[in-house]
Design a protein around this motif. Sequence first.
Motif, PDB file in Angstrom:
ATOM      1  N   THR A 227       4.626  31.679  17.214  1.00 11.55           N
ATOM      2  CA  THR A 227       4.194  30.530  18.019  1.00 11.55           C
ATOM      3  C   THR A 227       3.616  29.395  17.194  1.00 11.55           C
ATOM      4  O   THR A 227       3.369  28.324  17.727  1.00 11.55           O
ATOM      5  N   ARG A 228       3.398  29.604  15.922  1.00 10.60           N
ATOM      6  CA  ARG A 228       2.729  28.614  15.076  1.00 10.60           C
ATOM      7  C   ARG A 228       3.438  27.262  15.080  1.00 10.60           C
ATOM      8  O   ARG A 228       2.829  26.229  15.277  1.00 10.60           O
ATOM      9  N   GLY A 229       4.714  27.236  14.850  1.00 11.93           N
ATOM     10  CA  GLY A 229       5.413  25.966  14.742  1.00 11.93           C
ATOM     11  C   GLY A 229       6.383  25.711  15.875  1.00 11.93           C
ATOM     12  O   GLY A 229       7.167  24.769  15.821  1.00 11.93           O
ATOM     13  N   ASN A 230       6.344  26.516  16.917  1.00  9.43           N
ATOM     14  CA  ASN A 230       7.310  26.409  17.997  1.00  9.43           C
ATOM     15  C   ASN A 230       6.586  26.156  19.325  1.00  9.43           C
ATOM     16  O   ASN A 230       6.050  27.076  19.931  1.00  9.43           O
ATOM     17  N   PRO A 231       6.578  24.900  19.799  1.00  7.20           N
ATOM     18  CA  PRO A 231       5.872  24.598  21.052  1.00  7.20           C
ATOM     19  C   PRO A 231       6.433  25.355  22.253  1.00  7.20           C
ATOM     20  O   PRO A 231       5.670  25.736  23.144  1.00  7.20           O
ATOM     21  N   LEU A 232       7.742  25.564  22.288  1.00  6.69           N
ATOM     22  CA  LEU A 232       8.328  26.295  23.411  1.00  6.69           C
ATOM     23  C   LEU A 232       7.829  27.746  23.436  1.00  6.69           C
ATOM     24  O   LEU A 232       7.427  28.259  24.483  1.00  6.69           O
TER      25      LEU A 232
END
Length: 121
Positions: free
Chosen positions: A22-27
Motif C-alpha cells: 500500500t505504500r506507493g499505490n493509492p488504489l
Amino acid sequence: TTRAMSWIWEKSSTWRWIVRGTRGNPLAMGVFTATTMFAVPIGLGTLVMNGTNPEMDAAKIEKLRRDAGLDTKIMQDVNKRRLGVLLGEVQRGEKGDERWKAALDGRTSGTTSGTSKGVRL
C-alpha cells in the motif's frame, strides 16, 4: 505508538507485506482502508448478531412488528407525521433551524397538521 509499529513491523510478515503493497499505490491503500473500516466491522457485527440471535429471521421480525402494542404503533405514526412536517418545511423553504436542532437532540415538537409555527420548544 512508534514502539508498537516497530514491534508489528519486526514480528509480522503479513504487516510488512501490507505496508509494502500500500505504500506507493493509492488504489491498494483505498481498498485496504475500506476493508478495515467497513467490510470487516460489518462482517464481524453480522456474525455476532447472528451468533447471539440465531433464531431471528424475517418472518419473526415481521411478527414482532405486527404484534407491537398500541402505544408503539401510535408513536410510530406520530413520529412519521412529524418527520413529514419537517421535510415539508424544508421543501417549502421555510427556516426551521431551531426545530432541526431540537429534532436532532431528540426533542420532537410540532403538530401533525402540517405546520410547526407557534410550537414552543
